[in-house]
Scaffold this active site. Structure first.
Site, PDB file in Angstrom:
ATOM      1  N   TYR A  85       0.764  -1.202  -0.114  1.00  0.00           N
ATOM      2  CA  TYR A  85      -0.070   0.114  -0.098  1.00  0.00           C
ATOM      3  C   TYR A  85       0.779   1.191  -0.011  1.00  0.00           C
ATOM      4  O   TYR A  85       0.720   2.175  -0.908  1.00  0.00           O
ATOM      5  CB  TYR A  85      -0.803  -0.004   1.290  1.00  0.00           C
ATOM      6  CG  TYR A  85      -1.918   1.201   1.229  1.00  0.00           C
ATOM      7  CD1 TYR A  85      -3.033   1.091   0.527  1.00  0.00           C
ATOM      8  CD2 TYR A  85      -1.646   2.128   2.135  1.00  0.00           C
ATOM      9  CE1 TYR A  85      -3.767   2.380   0.398  1.00  0.00           C
ATOM     10  CE2 TYR A  85      -2.474   3.409   2.165  1.00  0.00           C
ATOM     11  CZ  TYR A  85      -3.593   3.480   1.328  1.00  0.00           C
ATOM     12  OH  TYR A  85      -4.561   4.408   1.362  1.00  0.00           O
ATOM     13  N   LYS A  90       1.299   4.056  -3.001  1.00  0.00           N
ATOM     14  CA  LYS A  90       1.208   5.435  -2.914  1.00  0.00           C
ATOM     15  C   LYS A  90       2.415   6.408  -3.164  1.00  0.00           C
ATOM     16  O   LYS A  90       2.216   7.379  -3.606  1.00  0.00           O
ATOM     17  CB  LYS A  90       0.542   5.643  -1.404  1.00  0.00           C
ATOM     18  CG  LYS A  90      -0.812   5.085  -1.222  1.00  0.00           C
ATOM     19  CD  LYS A  90      -1.786   5.714  -2.104  1.00  0.00           C
ATOM     20  CE  LYS A  90      -3.481   5.430  -1.838  1.00  0.00           C
ATOM     21  NZ  LYS A  90      -4.334   5.884  -2.459  1.00  0.00           N
TER      22      LYS A  90
END
Length: 237
Positions: A142, A146
């Protein structure tokens, strides 16, 4: 400066807590129309909201969206997925691929698809939802996706500047939505997040640091690694 007055806004992940606020607040600030996209669109109680099907991981779905919504002036890349566990070495192949395709490739391919239509269009804006974890690698794939999206946003900002397209990157920690239901850490009201983003758009800003977590993470970019990740300092002792 870009304005929402008379704008045609497209929101990905519109069914979620943040996405819903992007839809309603855009209308409250004068948007003429909002395309509310999701894999399974829901009904809305406002004729100015147009629900459309979108799977950001599917090129055919993206192409169909652009054909159905060619008049967009503000593209908001809000859709995203999270992971159940933080360690990148223990995250499954499915989690890794899903995060890469949804959090990174989806926004990139949408921006690329809409760039020719947005170029030269009055008020043209792209808004990418990053995370404070773009700058703090504690959540495995994650965080990695990002961080990659942050880099893409910087590239888009430079490449689309001559075409008059304004590109905004948004960083935030926990937001009080279903995705953050598992944590008791402080959470930002999604309505306050969306208000900050639209205020930044109106002011012509390029970056939104929505809370203390994101501001601290941004400041940490200039700090030694041992300050950002104290465990490294302990290991070196």
């Amino acid at each position: 400066m870009p304005s929402l007055t008379g704008a045609v806004v497209l929101v990905t992940g519109a069914n979620g807590g943040i996405g819903t606020h992007f839809v309603h607040e855009a209308l409250a600030r004068g948007a003429a129309k909002v395309y509310a996209t999701a894999r399974t669109p829901r009904t809305w109680d406002d004729e100015r909201v147009v629900p459309l099907t979108l799977d950001v991981t599917d090129p055919t779905s993206i192409a169909a969206l652009v054909e159905a919504a060619p008049d967009v002036t503000v593209l908001i890349n809000n859709a995203g997925v999270a992971v159940a566990t933080p360690g990148i070495l223990t995250q499954t192949d499915e989690e890794i691929r899903s995060n890469v395709e949804t959090n990174f490739l989806g926004p990139l391919f949408l921006a690329r698809a809409y760039a020719p239509l947005l170029s030269g269009r009055e008020g043209a804006t792209i808004i990418d939802l990053h995370s404070a974890l773009s700058w703090y690698a504690v959540n495995g794939i994650y965080s990695a996706t990002k961080a990659a999206l942050w880099s893409v946003t910087n590239s888009l900002r430079l490449e689309l500047l001559p075409a008059g397209v304004h590109v905004i990157g948004v960083h935030v920690g926990w937001v009080d939505t279903a995705m953050a239901a598992h944590t008791t850490d402080p959470k930002l009201d999604p309505a306050l997040l969306v208000a900050q983003v639209y205020d930044a758009m109106a002011a012509g800003e390029y970056e939104v640091l929505a809370d203390d977590t994101s501001r601290q993470a941004r400041a940490g970019l200039s700090a030694p690694l041992e300050a950002v990740y104290p465990r490294l300092a302990k290991t070196a002792e």
